[in-house]
Design a protein around this motif. Structure first.
Motif, PDB file in Angstrom:
ATOM      1  N   UNK A  78      39.283  43.692  50.304  1.00 46.44           N
ATOM      2  CA  UNK A  78      40.460  42.780  49.524  1.00 46.44           C
ATOM      3  C   UNK A  78      39.957  41.937  48.434  1.00 46.44           C
ATOM      4  N   UNK A  79      38.706  41.451  48.606  1.00 48.05           N
ATOM      5  CA  UNK A  79      38.191  40.557  47.769  1.00 48.05           C
ATOM      6  C   UNK A  79      37.941  41.316  46.387  1.00 48.05           C
ATOM      7  N   UNK A  80      38.297  42.600  46.322  1.00 51.26           N
ATOM      8  CA  UNK A  80      38.018  43.159  44.713  1.00 51.26           C
ATOM      9  C   UNK A  80      39.090  42.606  43.936  1.00 51.26           C
ATOM     10  N   UNK A  81      40.134  42.057  44.683  1.00 51.73           N
ATOM     11  CA  UNK A  81      41.050  41.335  43.558  1.00 51.73           C
ATOM     12  C   UNK A  81      40.663  40.298  42.854  1.00 51.73           C
ATOM     13  N   UNK A  82      39.441  39.706  43.321  1.00 52.22           N
ATOM     14  CA  UNK A  82      38.961  38.390  42.696  1.00 52.22           C
ATOM     15  C   UNK A  82      37.868  38.931  41.620  1.00 52.22           C
ATOM     16  N   UNK A  83      37.734  40.024  41.313  1.00 53.58           N
ATOM     17  CA  UNK A  83      36.803  40.646  40.477  1.00 53.58           C
ATOM     18  C   UNK A  83      37.093  40.267  38.809  1.00 53.58           C
ATOM     19  N   UNK A  84      38.517  40.497  38.714  1.00 51.95           N
ATOM     20  CA  UNK A  84      39.081  40.072  37.542  1.00 51.95           C
ATOM     21  C   UNK A  84      38.723  38.760  36.810  1.00 51.95           C
ATOM     22  N   UNK A  85      38.916  37.728  37.744  1.00 49.26           N
ATOM     23  CA  UNK A  85      38.479  36.272  37.479  1.00 49.26           C
ATOM     24  C   UNK A  85      37.147  36.443  36.953  1.00 49.26           C
ATOM     25  N   UNK A  86      36.104  37.054  37.808  1.00 43.87           N
ATOM     26  CA  UNK A  86      34.649  36.945  37.506  1.00 43.87           C
ATOM     27  C   UNK A  86      34.198  37.366  36.325  1.00 43.87           C
ATOM     28  N   UNK A  87      35.179  38.493  35.928  1.00 41.69           N
ATOM     29  CA  UNK A  87      34.641  39.242  34.518  1.00 41.69           C
ATOM     30  C   UNK A  87      34.876  38.438  33.433  1.00 41.69           C
ATOM     31  N   UNK A  88      35.708  37.439  33.468  1.00 39.73           N
ATOM     32  CA  UNK A  88      35.851  36.376  32.299  1.00 39.73           C
ATOM     33  C   UNK A  88      34.664  35.641  32.114  1.00 39.73           C
TER      34      UNK A  88
END
Ligand SMILES: Nc1ncnc2c1ncn2[C@@H]1O[C@H](COP(=O)(O)OP(=O)(O)OP(=O)(O)O)[C@@H](O)[C@H]1O
Ligand SMILES: [Mg+2]
Length: 262
Positions: free
Chosen positions: A89-99
């Motif tokens: 489920x935590x894959x959804x947080x990756x977008x934020x990290x990519x910034x």
């Protein structure tokens, strides 16, 4: 090793079903296959009986510093030759990290480059959003397979996905062959037949000249994840996926022959 991304920016078009059916088909033909679940909703992961809680080790670890090795995350499915890597489920947080963390766009390409020759095929089941995970899969893919529902609104989604593929192709300077797989086709309706014709008119030979029919037996995940021989789960849906696999493999062979001749 051949890498296929199964992707469409539109949701519910049959991406996960296609990943399972093609992966199972390849393994049944004797290939060593790894299915990678890139969707935070983790449908593929659940299909193989891995619960979302507690969070399993999986794709997220490929984005760690240092990253995990793909093979260390692979789980057996019970089907000989077929393994999978779980989504969290935590894959959804990756977008934020990519910034804030550069280089994440190539995490999957790098993981594949490190994984050696352990698999004949790696299939990415993409989420229905054009974000970091889908871009990662497209950057790494040798072949993009776009399952597309045979309904008029799906044509816009297909167009969007083809534009994305063109963009990726330009930025990585390596061809990305595209195969369009019409899904959930109901030949009894005029809309289905008209949409299929229009899809073929707009996208030509990229579109399979057949279609995966609507078949409720495909909703039975046991049919797709079972170790039982195919004959035990008869049905129009699974036999259409067997034909689709033959077409995709023939398309790949033609692309490879053209590349070698060039
Ligand atoms: N050919 C088919 N006939 C009937 N039902 C189907 C068929 N293909 C898929 N389904 C069902 O349709 C639903 C959506 O399919 P699936 O989960 O494969 O789509 P998806 O594109 O992966 O969805 P998402 O975008 O949510 O990840 C599921 O309930 C699945 O069992
Ligand atoms: Mg899915």
């Amino acid at each position: 090793m051949r890498v296929w991304a199964i992707a469409n920016q539109k949701g519910g078009v049959g991406k996960t079903t296609t990943t399972l059916a093609l992966g199972r088909g390849l393994a049944m033909r004797g290939a060593r296959v790894l299915l990678v679940d890139l969707d935070p909703h983790a449908s593929l992961t659940r299909a193989f009986g891995v619960p979302p809680e507690p969070a399993p080790a999986g794709v997220l670890e490929l984005f760690n510093e240092p990253p995990a090795e793909l093979a260390s995350l692979a789980r057996d499915t019970g089907i000989p030759g077929l393994q999978h890597v779980a989504a969290q489920t935590a894959l959804a947080t990756l977008e934020r990290r990519s910034a804030t963390q550069p280089g994440l766009g190539l995490a999957l390409s790098n993981a594949l480059a490190r994984c050696g020759d352990g698999y004949d095929y790696v299939l990415f089941d993409c989420p229905p959003t054009l974000g970091l995970l889908m871009v990662n899969a497209l950057a790494a893919a040798d072949h993009l397979i776009i399952p597309t529902q045979t309904e008029p609104l799906a044509l816009h989604g297909l167009e969007g996905m083809c534009r994305t593929a063109d963009m990726i192709e330009r930025s990585r300077r390596r061809p990305l062959p595209v195969s369009v797989l019409p899904t959930m086709y109901d030949r009894r309706t005029r809309t289905g037949a008209e949409t299929l014709r229009e899809m073929q008119r707009q996208h030509g030979p990229r579109v399979w000249d057949d279609a995966i029919p609507t078949d409720t037996r495909l909703c039975n995940v046991a049919a797709l994840t079972s170790t039982a021989p195919a004959e035990q789960y008869p049905g129009r849906g699974l036999s259409a996926y067997r034909r689709a696999l033959e077409w995709i493999l023939a398309t790949e062979a033609a692309v490879l022959a053209r590349t070698e001749a060039a």
